[in-house]
Write a protein that holds these residues in place. Structure first.
Motif, PDB file in Angstrom:
ATOM      1  N   PRO A  89      26.427  75.370  34.071  1.00 30.04           N
ATOM      2  CA  PRO A  89      25.495  75.511  32.939  1.00 30.04           C
ATOM      3  C   PRO A  89      25.356  74.234  32.115  1.00 30.04           C
ATOM      4  N   CYS A  90      26.460  73.573  31.855  1.00 28.66           N
ATOM      5  CA  CYS A  90      26.417  72.348  31.061  1.00 28.66           C
ATOM      6  C   CYS A  90      25.871  71.189  31.892  1.00 28.66           C
ATOM      7  N   ARG A  91      26.371  71.039  33.106  1.00 26.06           N
ATOM      8  CA  ARG A  91      25.981  69.898  33.936  1.00 26.06           C
ATOM      9  C   ARG A  91      24.494  69.922  34.280  1.00 26.06           C
ATOM     10  N   ILE A  92      24.009  71.052  34.755  1.00 25.87           N
ATOM     11  CA  ILE A  92      22.615  71.167  35.178  1.00 25.87           C
ATOM     12  C   ILE A  92      21.698  71.536  34.008  1.00 25.87           C
ATOM     13  N   GLY A  93      22.196  72.437  33.153  1.00 27.87           N
ATOM     14  CA  GLY A  93      21.351  72.920  32.065  1.00 27.87           C
ATOM     15  C   GLY A  93      20.955  71.840  31.082  1.00 27.87           C
ATOM     16  N   THR A  94      21.918  71.020  30.653  1.00 30.22           N
ATOM     17  CA  THR A  94      21.587  69.966  29.692  1.00 30.22           C
ATOM     18  C   THR A  94      20.649  68.929  30.312  1.00 30.22           C
ATOM     19  N   LYS A  95      20.806  68.653  31.599  1.00 29.58           N
ATOM     20  CA  LYS A  95      19.908  67.698  32.270  1.00 29.58           C
ATOM     21  C   LYS A  95      18.491  68.259  32.347  1.00 29.58           C
ATOM     22  N   THR A  96      18.378  69.542  32.628  1.00 27.15           N
ATOM     23  CA  THR A  96      17.054  70.165  32.683  1.00 27.15           C
ATOM     24  C   THR A  96      16.392  70.144  31.314  1.00 27.15           C
ATOM     25  N   MET A  97      17.153  70.466  30.263  1.00 30.65           N
ATOM     26  CA  MET A  97      16.606  70.408  28.908  1.00 30.65           C
ATOM     27  C   MET A  97      16.168  68.991  28.544  1.00 30.65           C
ATOM     28  N   LEU A  98      16.963  68.027  28.934  1.00 27.84           N
ATOM     29  CA  LEU A  98      16.637  66.636  28.614  1.00 27.84           C
ATOM     30  C   LEU A  98      15.373  66.182  29.340  1.00 27.84           C
ATOM     31  N   ASP A  99      15.209  66.612  30.578  1.00 27.07           N
ATOM     32  CA  ASP A  99      13.986  66.284  31.329  1.00 27.07           C
ATOM     33  C   ASP A  99      12.749  66.848  30.620  1.00 27.07           C
ATOM     34  N   ILE A 100      12.864  68.052  30.095  1.00 20.31           N
ATOM     35  CA  ILE A 100      11.730  68.663  29.374  1.00 20.31           C
ATOM     36  C   ILE A 100      11.426  67.872  28.104  1.00 20.31           C
ATOM     37  N   LEU A 101      12.466  67.479  27.366  1.00 20.13           N
ATOM     38  CA  LEU A 101      12.264  66.690  26.145  1.00 20.13           C
ATOM     39  C   LEU A 101      11.654  65.330  26.449  1.00 20.13           C
ATOM     40  N   ASP A 102      12.106  64.710  27.534  1.00 20.88           N
ATOM     41  CA  ASP A 102      11.519  63.425  27.941  1.00 20.88           C
ATOM     42  C   ASP A 102      10.030  63.587  28.228  1.00 20.88           C
ATOM     43  N   ARG A 103       9.699  64.699  28.854  1.00 17.92           N
ATOM     44  CA  ARG A 103       8.302  64.985  29.176  1.00 17.92           C
ATOM     45  C   ARG A 103       7.480  65.161  27.898  1.00 17.92           C
ATOM     46  N   ILE A 104       8.027  65.892  26.944  1.00 18.47           N
ATOM     47  CA  ILE A 104       7.301  66.166  25.701  1.00 18.47           C
ATOM     48  C   ILE A 104       7.073  64.887  24.906  1.00 18.47           C
ATOM     49  N   THR A 105       8.098  64.037  24.794  1.00 20.80           N
ATOM     50  CA  THR A 105       7.984  62.837  23.959  1.00 20.80           C
ATOM     51  C   THR A 105       7.126  61.744  24.599  1.00 20.80           C
ATOM     52  N   THR A 106       6.778  61.897  25.869  1.00 18.68           N
ATOM     53  CA  THR A 106       5.893  60.909  26.519  1.00 18.68           C
ATOM     54  C   THR A 106       4.481  61.449  26.733  1.00 18.68           C
ATOM     55  N   GLY A 107       4.174  62.585  26.081  1.00 19.68           N
ATOM     56  CA  GLY A 107       2.816  63.113  26.147  1.00 19.68           C
ATOM     57  C   GLY A 107       2.521  63.951  27.370  1.00 19.68           C
ATOM     58  N   LYS A 108       3.552  64.362  28.094  1.00 22.76           N
ATOM     59  CA  LYS A 108       3.352  65.141  29.313  1.00 22.76           C
ATOM     60  C   LYS A 108       3.869  66.575  29.167  1.00 22.76           C
ATOM     61  N   GLY A 109       4.060  66.991  27.933  1.00 24.71           N
ATOM     62  CA  GLY A 109       4.546  68.342  27.686  1.00 24.71           C
ATOM     63  C   GLY A 109       3.559  69.398  28.135  1.00 24.71           C
ATOM     64  N   ARG A 110       4.083  70.570  28.507  1.00 33.01           N
ATOM     65  CA  ARG A 110       3.237  71.652  29.031  1.00 33.01           C
ATOM     66  C   ARG A 110       3.423  72.914  28.191  1.00 33.01           C
ATOM     67  N   GLU A 111       2.419  73.769  28.237  1.00 33.20           N
ATOM     68  CA  GLU A 111       2.528  75.079  27.587  1.00 33.20           C
ATOM     69  C   GLU A 111       3.733  75.822  28.179  1.00 33.20           C
ATOM     70  N   GLY A 112       4.510  76.418  27.329  1.00 36.55           N
ATOM     71  CA  GLY A 112       5.700  77.140  27.777  1.00 36.55           C
ATOM     72  C   GLY A 112       6.977  76.319  27.722  1.00 36.55           C
ATOM     73  N   ASP A 113       6.864  74.998  27.461  1.00 37.37           N
ATOM     74  CA  ASP A 113       8.066  74.147  27.409  1.00 37.37           C
ATOM     75  C   ASP A 113       8.997  74.547  26.270  1.00 37.37           C
TER      76      ASP A 113
END
Length: 597
Positions: free
Chosen positions: A462-486
């Motif tokens: 949960p920590c190893r994969i989950g935090t990386k997945t959350m971080l990928d979503i945040l990276d996407r949002i802060t670079t203008g590539k965020g999606r509905e449902g994020d």
């Protein structure tokens, strides 16, 4: 600050890490040189004799190098931002001539920093030479352990229980109760006592400053705890990135051993206690007690499932007790002054004081010790002096990367264990990061999650994969590539990580993301739907333009620009060349008129 009385002239120089980095060694050398030059060193007359003395951090790190001049029968004078070049003037005009150098002396805002503080743990930091056992003893050092060994161990534990002291490492577990478990553990061999000085939170330097400023207080606290629990061996686990703290702890241990305060027959009693220093490699996860224990044993610092708890099976499978630096440093006062004195400070469920490291967008950054129950507003605006550059307070991150962000609506929240948790934050070890309107809360969440994701030991999925997945979503949002449902996905993953991670790192890692979504959801939505960063911080989502209606033609933005992308002439509006602009935001940060969009 508490007044210090002397029969000769003493100049105390702040030589904590911040002081040394600001030039304190050079200031000390300049003082010695001037005293020698004017015949003030080792003078026959006490009143004329001058001594330069190193001390630990007295808190207001942003004003280093700080020095205090103590003259017999006179009120002490503090000087700020002292350099070696200023020393001759201070010696000649103040110490010899009797005239305070007003232009360099501390002003009202310096003393405001201390007005609402209650400095009990930090009482001697800034007063004692941290490398002098004699200094500590003169101010009552080691009297508490002398008193403790005349009591029964169970009586010491009951006194700590009655005081209401809770662990200052972040969890807030009752200290006396924790000791009871370890004392009651059945063993034919000895037990271990461990001081957690790992302190890995970004912006946190409480434990480091206590050890640098008064290491004997921590050692005395460990002696008291060891006696109460029945331990004869202890470890101070300190990260290797704290070289000054390590140097001073090593010397303090050697001096205490030589004086008979450590080792066999403590103060000629039957109590034996030896103490060792263990340097850690700097892994944040080693702040978790089972990972710390693994590191001492020479293993990779990874958490272990509990139970069994360390009180039953800890270091080398023996009963062990782990407390942090601040917890131990509280003990001498509790034993000497009594549980009634201590429990009279703070709130019903959170007794005593708490040390915080104030940093971020605040006028007076540094180390503070305040009574439990002080409000967030008092901490930021009264003690910290408020927000600089006439900007508005936006949020405060309490509890480091494991904590949460609070808003202006929470300014009246009392700072205690239960109130902060109810508000969505936590006490943590004491890191406080203040933010103003130029901070993007999505970016803040990304920053803290980046830290915890990198520091994850990787043991549990949960920590190893989950935090990386959350971080990928945040990276996407802060670079203008965020999606509905994020946003909803971040919330779902965050809750799953909190409930299923093995240790406290994973269980608290999503907190900054979840609290910023809770209180600043509109900023996430602006990033995703409008592809805009309201705080103008996420570089991928902004172009820079000067708004003439707000521009005062001052040229501060041009001076701040590192790539000369701004054209400006006196009495003219500034113009930004976006082809040259590297989006570093220095113009926004340095414009006091909010004239850059």
């Amino acid at each position: 600050m508490n007044e210090f009385k002397t029969d000769h002239v003493e100049v105390h120089v702040c030589m904590g890490t911040a002081g040394v980095a600001s030039g304190a060694i050079e200031v000390m050398a300049a003082l010695d040189e001037q005293f020698e030059k004017h015949g003030l060193k080792n003078a026959e007359s006490k009143e004329r004799n001058c001594e330069a003395k190193q001390t630990g951090c007295r808190g207001l790190c942003a004003r280093d190098v700080l020095i205090d001049v103590y003259m017999p029968g006179e009120k002490s004078i503090t000087y700020e931002h002292v350099t070696a070049e200023m020393v001759p003037t201070i010696v000649e005009e103040h110490i010899i001539g009797g005239q305070v150098v007003e232009k360099w002396a501390a002003k009202a805002d310096y003393f405001q920093f201390y007005d609402k503080q209650k400095r009990y743990v930090l009482h001697d930091c800034g007063r004692v030479d941290p490398e002098s056992l004699e200094d500590y003893v003169k101010l009552g050092g080691y009297e508490a352990i002398k008193k403790a060994i005349t009591m029964k161990p169970e009586e010491v534990i009951e006194e700590v229980k009655a005081s209401g002291l809770r662990g200052r490492g972040g969890g807030g577990f009752p200290t006396g109760l924790k000791w009871t478990f370890c004392r009651g553990a059945k063993t034919e061999d000895h037990k271990y006592l461990i001081c957690n000085a790992d302190e890995g939170d970004p912006g946190a330097f409480m434990d480091r400053s206590i050890i640098e400023g008064n290491p004997h207080a921590v050692i005395e606290g460990m002696l008291i705890a060891g006696y109460a629990i029945g331990c004869d061996e202890g470890y101070i686990y300190c990260r290797a990135e704290y070289p000054l703290a390590i140097e001073r702890v090593i010397k303090a241990i050697k001096d205490a051993e030589a004086a008979g305060y450590l080792g066999k027959g403590v103060f000629s009693s039957d109590y034996n206690f030896k103490l060792k220093l263990k340097e850690g490699a700097g892994a944040f996860v080693c702040g978790e007690e089972t990972a710390l224990i693994a590191s001492i044993e020479g293993e990779r610092g990874m958490p272990r499932p509990r139970p069994p708890f360390p009180a039953v099976r800890g270091l080398w499978q023996k009963p062990s007790n782990v407390n942090n630096v601040e917890t131990f440093a509280n003990l001498p006062n509790i034993i000497l002054k009594g549980s009634g004195w201590y429990s009279g400070i703070g709130t019903e469920k959170s007794k005593g004081t708490k040390i915080f490291a104030l940093s971020g967008k605040i006028k007076s950054s540094g180390l503070v010790e305040v009574p439990m129950g002080i409000t967030v507003r008092e901490l930021i605006f009264d003690v910290g002096g408020g927000i600089p550059k006439k900007r508005k307070f936006k949020a405060v991150q309490l509890g480091g990367p494991s904590g949460g962000c609070l808003t202006p609506d929470h300014l009246e929240t009392p700072i205690d264990y239960d109130s902060l948790i109810a508000a969505g934050a936590m006490m943590g070890s004491g890191g406080v990061v203040v933010m103003d309107e130029t901070n993007c809360m999505v970016n803040v969440a990304q920053f803290f999650l980046t830290f915890t994701q990198r520091e994850s030991c990787g043991k549990c999925i949960p920590c190893r994969i989950g935090t990386k997945t959350m971080l990928d979503i945040l990276d996407r949002i802060t670079t203008g590539k965020g999606r509905e449902g994020d946003i909803e996905l971040l919330q779902q993953i965050g809750e799953d990580i909190k409930t299923s991670s093995l240790c406290g790192l994973g269980q608290t890692a999503p907190n900054p993301v979840l609290t910023t979504i809770k209180y600043f959801r509109h900023e996430y939505e602006a990033h995703i739907k409008d592809k805009k960063c309201p705080a103008r911080e996420c570089a991928e989502l902004i172009e820079f333009v000067v708004v003439n209606e707000r521009c005062k033609k001052c040229g501060l933005c041009k001076k701040a620009c590192p790539v000369d992308a701004i054209t400006w002439e006196k009495k003219q509006f500034a113009v930004i060349d976006n082809e040259k602009c590297v989006k570093c935001r220095e113009c926004i940060v340095n414009c006091p008129f909010n004239a850059i969009d």
